[in-house]
Each structure stands twice: as C-alpha cells, then as structure tokens.
Design an enzyme around this catalytic site. Structure first.
Site, PDB file in Angstrom:
ATOM      1  N   ASP A  13       0.834  -1.076   0.057  1.00 43.24           N
ATOM      2  CA  ASP A  13      -0.125  -0.215   0.088  1.00 43.24           C
ATOM      3  C   ASP A  13       0.969   1.153  -0.029  1.00 43.24           C
ATOM      4  OD1 ASP A  13      -2.291   1.705   0.372  1.00 43.24           O
ATOM      5  OD2 ASP A  13      -1.965   1.847   2.341  1.00 43.24           O
ATOM      6  N   SER A  14       0.139   2.544  -0.338  1.00 44.53           N
ATOM      7  CA  SER A  14       0.969   3.582  -0.100  1.00 44.53           C
ATOM      8  C   SER A  14       1.520   3.925   1.351  1.00 44.53           C
ATOM      9  CB  SER A  14       0.218   4.742  -0.791  1.00 44.53           C
ATOM     10  OG  SER A  14      -1.049   4.790   0.008  1.00 44.53           O
ATOM     11  N   TYR A  45      -0.554   8.667  -2.187  1.00 43.79           N
ATOM     12  CA  TYR A  45      -0.611   8.475  -3.634  1.00 43.79           C
ATOM     13  C   TYR A  45      -1.701   9.093  -4.313  1.00 43.79           C
ATOM     14  CZ  TYR A  45       2.934   4.617  -3.678  1.00 43.79           C
ATOM     15  OH  TYR A  45       4.166   3.877  -3.630  1.00 43.79           O
ATOM     16  N   GLY A  46      -2.765   9.256  -3.444  1.00 44.44           N
ATOM     17  CA  GLY A  46      -4.179   9.662  -4.052  1.00 44.44           C
ATOM     18  C   GLY A  46      -4.164  11.008  -4.684  1.00 44.44           C
ATOM     19  N   CYS A  76      -3.805  -0.954  -2.083  1.00 44.35           N
ATOM     20  CA  CYS A  76      -3.977   0.599  -2.201  1.00 44.35           C
ATOM     21  C   CYS A  76      -5.029   0.678  -3.458  1.00 44.35           C
ATOM     22  CB  CYS A  76      -2.822   0.989  -2.703  1.00 44.35           C
ATOM     23  SG  CYS A  76      -2.940   2.715  -2.893  1.00 44.35           S
ATOM     24  N   ASN A  77      -6.023   1.346  -3.110  1.00 46.72           N
ATOM     25  CA  ASN A  77      -7.108   1.323  -4.346  1.00 46.72           C
ATOM     26  C   ASN A  77      -6.611   2.320  -5.216  1.00 46.72           C
ATOM     27  OD1 ASN A  77     -10.016   0.638  -3.432  1.00 46.72           O
ATOM     28  ND2 ASN A  77      -8.945   0.976  -1.768  1.00 46.72           N
ATOM     29  N   THR A  78      -5.775   3.415  -4.935  1.00 42.75           N
ATOM     30  CA  THR A  78      -5.133   4.569  -5.984  1.00 42.75           C
ATOM     31  C   THR A  78      -4.146   3.822  -6.890  1.00 42.75           C
ATOM     32  OG1 THR A  78      -5.156   6.180  -4.281  1.00 42.75           O
ATOM     33  CG2 THR A  78      -3.820   6.152  -6.205  1.00 42.75           C
ATOM     34  N   GLU A 155      -5.986   8.857   9.917  1.00 43.68           N
ATOM     35  CA  GLU A 155      -4.713   8.965  10.317  1.00 43.68           C
ATOM     36  C   GLU A 155      -4.652   9.490  11.707  1.00 43.68           C
ATOM     37  OE1 GLU A 155      -1.298   9.053   7.831  1.00 43.68           O
ATOM     38  OE2 GLU A 155      -2.407   7.322   6.652  1.00 43.68           O
ATOM     39  N   CYS A 187     -11.065   2.781  -0.853  1.00 43.62           N
ATOM     40  CA  CYS A 187      -9.868   3.617  -0.171  1.00 43.62           C
ATOM     41  C   CYS A 187      -9.595   2.673   1.049  1.00 43.62           C
ATOM     42  CB  CYS A 187      -9.950   5.120   0.184  1.00 43.62           C
ATOM     43  SG  CYS A 187      -8.515   5.734   0.995  1.00 43.62           S
ATOM     44  N   THR A 188      -8.297   2.549   1.276  1.00 36.40           N
ATOM     45  CA  THR A 188      -7.838   1.535   2.376  1.00 36.40           C
ATOM     46  C   THR A 188      -8.237   2.217   3.714  1.00 36.40           C
ATOM     47  OG1 THR A 188      -5.874   2.863   2.288  1.00 36.40           O
ATOM     48  CG2 THR A 188      -5.955   0.878   1.325  1.00 36.40           C
ATOM     49  N   HIS A 189      -8.353   3.496   3.887  1.00 32.53           N
ATOM     50  CA  HIS A 189      -8.671   4.181   5.083  1.00 32.53           C
ATOM     51  C   HIS A 189     -10.033   4.146   5.335  1.00 32.53           C
ATOM     52  CE1 HIS A 189      -4.714   5.532   4.278  1.00 32.53           C
ATOM     53  NE2 HIS A 189      -4.564   6.148   5.506  1.00 32.53           N
TER      54      HIS A 189
HETATM   55  N1  DGL Z   1      -3.849   3.722  -0.058  1.00 29.95           N
HETATM   56  C1  DGL Z   1      -4.813   4.973  -0.490  1.00 29.95           C
HETATM   57  C2  DGL Z   1      -5.901   4.300  -1.177  1.00 29.95           C
HETATM   58  O1  DGL Z   1      -6.398   3.434  -1.109  1.00 29.95           O
HETATM   59  C3  DGL Z   1      -5.130   5.951   0.286  1.00 29.95           C
HETATM   60  C4  DGL Z   1      -3.884   6.965   0.918  1.00 29.95           C
HETATM   61  C5  DGL Z   1      -3.254   7.508  -0.256  1.00 29.95           C
HETATM   62  O2  DGL Z   1      -3.756   8.640  -1.109  1.00 29.95           O
HETATM   63  O3  DGL Z   1      -1.947   7.118  -0.421  1.00 29.95           O
HETATM   64  O4  DGL Z   1      -6.343   4.820  -2.256  1.00 29.95           O
END
Ligand code: DGL
Length: 270
Positions: A13-14, A45-46, A76-78, A155, A187-189
């Site tokens: 993940d990012s 990353y987003g 990571c979805n991004t 976070e 999104c992971t969060h």
């Molecule tokens: N891990 C990213 C996602 O799932 C969220 C955090 C980021 O923007 O890097 O899209």
C-alpha cells in the site's frame, strides 16, 4: 527460487491504510506468512499522477518478488486504479489481485443497480471502479465521489467525532438523495469510518462494501485454486517494511490492524 505453498503473501500500500487488508487476510488465512510494504516516505498516492504511481508500484513489486512472495495483493485502491497492469507485467507468473476487482465483484453480487463509490482523487478521477462495474453490468448507475479529507482524518484517529461526522455528512449527501443502496469504500482508510457511516445512514438502508474483506476472500479462493495454501497449522508470520518513519507506523498500526506490531523494518524501494 520459485514460490511454493510456504512462501509468503505479499501485500502493499502507499502507507498504513493497507493494514486493513492485512487484517482481513490474517482473519481469513491465519496460517499464511505475510510480507507487508507501506510506502510511508511517499504517501499519499491519491493526489499524485498515474505515471509517478506506476513508477512507485514497479519498485515495490520488485521488492516483494525478491522476498519470493507467492501472490501479490494490491491493497491500495489508488495503485489498483492506475497501476494494476504495471504490477502484473513485472510480477510475470506471480498472480496479482487488487482491491478494485474484488470490491467490484462483491458490489455486483448484491444485485443492486445503483452503486456509490468513494475514494481518493486519483481513484475517482481514473473512473476505474465505474468502468469495472459497467463492464460487468452496463445498466448499473454509478455515483462516485472523491473524499480527500477522509485519509488525514483516519490517520489522526478522527473517525467519529464532530469533524469526521460533518465531513462524512457532506461527502455522502449525494448518495442519500439518489437512492444508492450499495456503497463501495474505495480507499484503504475508509473501513475505519464504517460504523460512523452506518450511524449517518440509519434511516436509509445501505450495504457497505469493504474492499479489504473482498480481496481477502479472493485471495483465499485463488490460493486454493492454485494449490498454494500454506499447510502449516501455526499462526503465520507478519513481516512489515516501510520506506520512512517506522516508529510512527508502529504507533498508528494498532488503529488499522487491531493489534500491535512488534517490529517494522525500514527499506528504500527506489
Ligand atoms: N492507500 C490509498 C488508497 O487506498 C489511500 C492513501 C493515499 O492517498 O495514498 O487509495
């Protein structure tokens, strides 16, 4: 060395958010070893371009392959939205799963024809969820909304206070007014906000799709199909690598993983 059933599962993940995926994998596949990489030096990353995200994703894929992983899960979805192909090209024969294909499949299985998606600016801007959903069912209505403030709120641990509830209320209002019955947390969060979203949608039936659970189920099926299930009966090992601030990662980890991490190693994937 070729990977085999006792090789670890690679998850990346990012940053820290992918621990929601690691947690789901630990729950569904408790005997598997896991290597996790969080790119804490370069998160988020987003808000970055596709080209940059693809470069980062290539480096991390190589790192995981060096650890002889038997499957790669893009948590990571991004990255799933803009760099899945890049990861697959580098991974070669090592299978790759991503949260978008997993979440999309679960959402389609609900039978709903009006699906909401929330994610980062890059994920929503890529239309990856919308394209994947429409490919499976062109008649589906998809309403997408980027919610960039939710990552920093998660976070910070602000998942149900006044500020978080207000942000969620504003971001999610398009879904309330459009008869959306299924909402993908892209999104992971966002799984951290699940119960706050439920509170906000008390009087509006809404099925929440958590792509962390979805990818863990897909991983279980894939390992069985490929005869790659670890035959061990003891708890799997969890090895965690980050590109910066391991201490901070360790402090935040419990929020995402639901338990403490003993040791986090720092590496430079570049
Ligand atoms: N891990 C990213 C996602 O799932 C969220 C955090 C980021 O923007 O890097 O899209």
């Amino acid at each position: 060395m070729a990977s085999n059933p006792t090789s670890p599962i690679g998850i990346f993940d990012s940053g820290i958010g992918g621990l929601t995926v690691a947690k789901a994998v630990m729950d569904k596949l408790p005997n598997e070893d896991i290597i996790y990489f969080g790119d804490t030096a370069r998160v988020p990353y987003g808000i970055k371009s596709g080209q940059v995200i693809q470069r980062y994703a290539s480096q991390i894929t190589r790192f995981l392959l060096q650890h002889n992983v038997k499957i790669i899960l893009i948590a990571c979805n991004t990255v799933s939205a803009v760099a899945r192909e890049t990861v697959e090209n580098i991974a070669g024969k090592t299978p790759v799963l991503d949260v978008i294909e997993a979440g999309t499949k679960t959402a389609i299985d609900t039978g709903s024809n009006s699906i909401g998606v929330i994610g980062t600016l890059a994920t929503i801007g890529s239309n990856a969820y919308e394209n994947a959903l429409k490919k499976k069912n062109p008649d589906i209505d998809v309403i997408s909304k980027a919610c960039p403030l939710l990552v920093p709120l998660a976070e910070e641990g602000w998942i149900d206070n006044e500020v978080a509830m207000k942000a969620l209320d504003i971001y999610l209002s398009p879904f309330r007014n459009n008869g959306v019955r299924t909402l993908i947390l892209g999104c992971t969060h966002y799984p951290l906000f699940k119960s706050s979203i439920r509170t906000l949608f008390k009087s509006h039936p809404l099925e929440i799709i958590d792509s962390a659970d979805a990818i863990a189920s897909s991983a279980k099926t894939a390992l069985k199909t490929l005869n790659l299930v670890n035959p061990s009966t003891s708890d799997g090992r969890f090895q965690c690598y980050v590109s910066d601030r391991p201490q901070r990662f360790q402090e935040l980890a419990e929020r995402f993983l639901g338990r403490k991490i003993d040791h986090v190693e720092i590496v430079d994937p570049d």
